[in-house]
Write a protein that holds these residues in place. Structure first.
Motif, PDB file in Angstrom:
ATOM      1  N   ASP A  83       0.818  -1.212   0.000  1.00 39.64           N
ATOM      2  CA  ASP A  83       0.000   0.000   0.000  1.00 39.64           C
ATOM      3  C   ASP A  83       0.852   1.262   0.000  1.00 39.64           C
ATOM      4  O   ASP A  83       0.467   2.294  -0.562  1.00 39.64           O
ATOM      5  CB  ASP A  83      -0.925   0.007   1.220  1.00 39.64           C
ATOM      6  N   HIS A  94      -5.198   9.036  -2.627  1.00 44.99           N
ATOM      7  CA  HIS A  94      -5.826   7.720  -2.503  1.00 44.99           C
ATOM      8  C   HIS A  94      -7.281   7.931  -2.130  1.00 44.99           C
ATOM      9  O   HIS A  94      -7.595   8.686  -1.201  1.00 44.99           O
ATOM     10  CB  HIS A  94      -5.123   6.885  -1.430  1.00 44.99           C
ATOM     11  N   SER A 123      -4.678   6.672  -6.641  1.00 40.69           N
ATOM     12  CA  SER A 123      -5.139   5.279  -6.615  1.00 40.69           C
ATOM     13  C   SER A 123      -6.530   5.242  -5.993  1.00 40.69           C
ATOM     14  O   SER A 123      -6.900   6.125  -5.207  1.00 40.69           O
ATOM     15  CB  SER A 123      -4.181   4.388  -5.820  1.00 40.69           C
TER      16      SER A 123
END
Length: 297
Positions: A83, A94, A123
């Motif tokens: 991660d 994110h 992401s």
């Protein structure tokens, strides 16, 4: 209790090989060093983890418990590294996004591809959940945004238009229901169904509707996607309940489309957030893209 990650890796290697010497070699330690570390580990924990035999070792009950937790701990550590790695390579944002089955299988793949193409340093962690669970997660702040079927809910959340579609019944052309233009859901429940898998949001939704009608759904086959539902139905396996858009994407399949005489069949999908004033920059960009009228064709 005092032990290190290297202790966990050593114990895991010994347990997997069933041999202290081979386990030590696997983590680049001398057997004597490995033996000392295991004895120290057992002393710190206060119980034996390994039973020593002439032909190797076996795990005690405590050892089996320790092994299970060691695997879990090391797996979580690897996931943490995975991660964090994108951030080390320049990732700047994110987004935690949950959506119902309808959105994930119909619209989000193309929409998210466009967004991620325009924002390569972002992401998205996308998960499929029921609309009720998504609303709860947004309200608690567990996720940044969600996509839900328009809820009958009084919570103080912000709902923005995303897409409009409807759930329809599909059947093989030769099926007795195929001649109908419109049917009530209660009148088709005795027919075998092709459904998405257990745990999918639409599976839970459909089962609940059947239960409210005092009936049980006759599920013959469960699959992983709306495309698979359509293909199974076209092959004559059963009938299916899918978004109209999912059928429209496969015009070559020999299926008949029947409207449902149910208010819940009209599906207005909404982007849900706690408040637009508290969104991160990238979450706001995603919400803006998903809710821009030009993108909701």
């Amino acid at each position: 209790m005092q032990y290190t990650l290297s202790d966990l890796r050593l114990f895991l290697a010994i347990a997997e090989t069933g041999n202290l010497t081979k386990g030590a070699e696997k983590v680049c330690l001398a057997p004597s060093t490995a033996s000392h570390k295991i004895k120290t580990l057992e002393s710190n924990i206060g119980t034996l983890l390994l039973s020593r035999h002439a032909r190797g070792i076996s795990l005690t009950t405590a050892g089996e418990i320790f092994l299970r937790h060691a695997r879990h701990t090391l797996a979580n550590l690897e996931q943490m590294h995975a991660d964090l790695m994108p951030f080390a390579k320049g990732l700047q944002g994110h987004i935690r996004l949950w959506a119902n089955t309808h959105a994930i299988h119909s619209y989000l793949p193309a929409d998210l591809a466009v967004f991620l193409g325009e924002h390569p340093t972002v992401s998205i962690a996308l998960e499929e959940h029921t609309s009720a669970d998504i609303l709860d997660a947004v309200q608690k702040g567990d996720i940044d945004a969600g996509i839900v079927a328009e809820p009958n809910d009084s919570r103080p959340l912000t709902l923005l238009d995303y897409r409009d579609d409807r759930l329809v019944l599909i059947t093989p052309h030769a099926h007795p229901l195929a001649k109908n233009q419109r049917v009530a859901f209660a009148n088709v429940l005795h027919h075998p169904f092709v459904m998405l898998h257990n745990g999918s949001a639409i599976h839970t939704f459909t089962m609940n509707i059947a239960s409210q009608l005092g009936q049980h759904l006759n599920v013959r086959v469960q699959v992983k996607s709306f495309e698979a539902v359509c293909r199974m139905v076209s092959a004559g396996v059963g009938i299916g309940l899918v978004p109209f858009d999912a059928v429209a994407q496969q015009p070559h399949l020999p299926v008949s489309v029947i409207d449902l005489d149910e208010a819940w069949a009209q599906r207005s999908l909404k982007v849900c957030v706690r408040s637009q004033t508290t969104l991160s920059t990238f979450t706001q960009l995603l919400v803006d893209q998903l809710t821009t009228k030009n993108n909701r064709t």
